[in-house]
Write a protein that holds these residues in place. Structure first.
Motif: not given
Length: 224
Positions: A115-117, A122-125, A127-134, A158-164
């Motif tokens: 999940v790059v951008t 935000r779209a994944l959050a 759709a999933s209701g999750a707060g973190a992704v791996d 290790a990958d904050p929301l605002e960083l692409d």
């Protein structure tokens, strides 16, 4: 009881080495759902009776800053299926987090591709209701559920929301070669240098949280 610890990245594996001992096996699984599932099945075949997913994650919420440890109550796969984690095992993990290290119980979602951008995150959050992704945890939790054994998760942001995510990272052929590949690829993409530096700072904070927790958790496991 033998514990199996699964760390996808080589750098994550190095932070978990303090856990190794007669009752704990730590493996470097590699990135992705298929490799994670294979690692979990191999550990169970070798005698592990509980699993721990160890490593880093990307934030899907602005409040999750680098170094924050995510201790979810459940994880989801990309299709939305939820896998509850063992509350007693998770409590043991949480009890080993050193004072001063921030934590969160937000759910984790595991996906098959990066999940790059920020927009994608935000779209994944939503759709999933999750707060973190791996890209691994749900596969491991699925194996644990099928076999009826406890599973826990500890992921450091290790990958904050605002960083692409920089293209030089996405183009890497393997995580073991990242320290060599990234400088070479930056020669062709010098504009990505600031993003790489920010990602390196974030990963350093995540690594510190994992290192300190591993030392405490190793002590707790030996005393149990």
């Amino acid at each position: 009881m033998i514990t199996g610890v699964i760390a996808p990245l080589a750098a994550e594996y190095r932070t978990a080495r303090a856990l190794r001992g007669p009752g704990c096996r730590v493996v470097h699984a590699g990135v992705g759902l298929a490799r994670a599932q294979a690692a979990a099945e191999a550990l169970l075949a070798a005698g592990a009776r509980r699993l721990l997913v160890w490593g880093t994650a990307g934030a899907l919420e602005a409040g999750l800053r680098p170094g924050c440890l995510v201790l979810p109550e459940f994880v989801r796969d990309a299709e939305g299926r939820a896998y509850p984690l063992d509350p007693d095992w998770m409590s043991t993990i949480a009890g080993a987090v050193p004072r001063g290290v921030s934590t969160s119980k937000v759910p984790v979602v595991s996906v098959g591709t990066p999940v790059v951008t920020q927009a994608q995150k935000r779209a994944l959050a939503r759709a999933s209701g999750a707060g973190a992704v791996d890209m691994e945890t749900a596969a491991i939790a699925g194996v644990a559920e099928k076999r009826g054994i406890p599973c826990a998760v500890l992921r450091a942001i290790a990958d904050p929301l605002e960083l692409d995510l920089p293209g030089v990272v996405l183009a890497a052929r393997g995580d073991r070669l990242l320290p060599l590949e990234i400088p070479a690829r930056l020669l062709l993409r010098p504009k990505e240098t600031p993003a790489i530096r920010e990602l390196a700072r974030a990963f350093s904070m995540a690594r510190k949280s994992l290192d300190s927790t591993a030392a405490e958790l190793a002590c707790a496991m030996r005393q149990a």
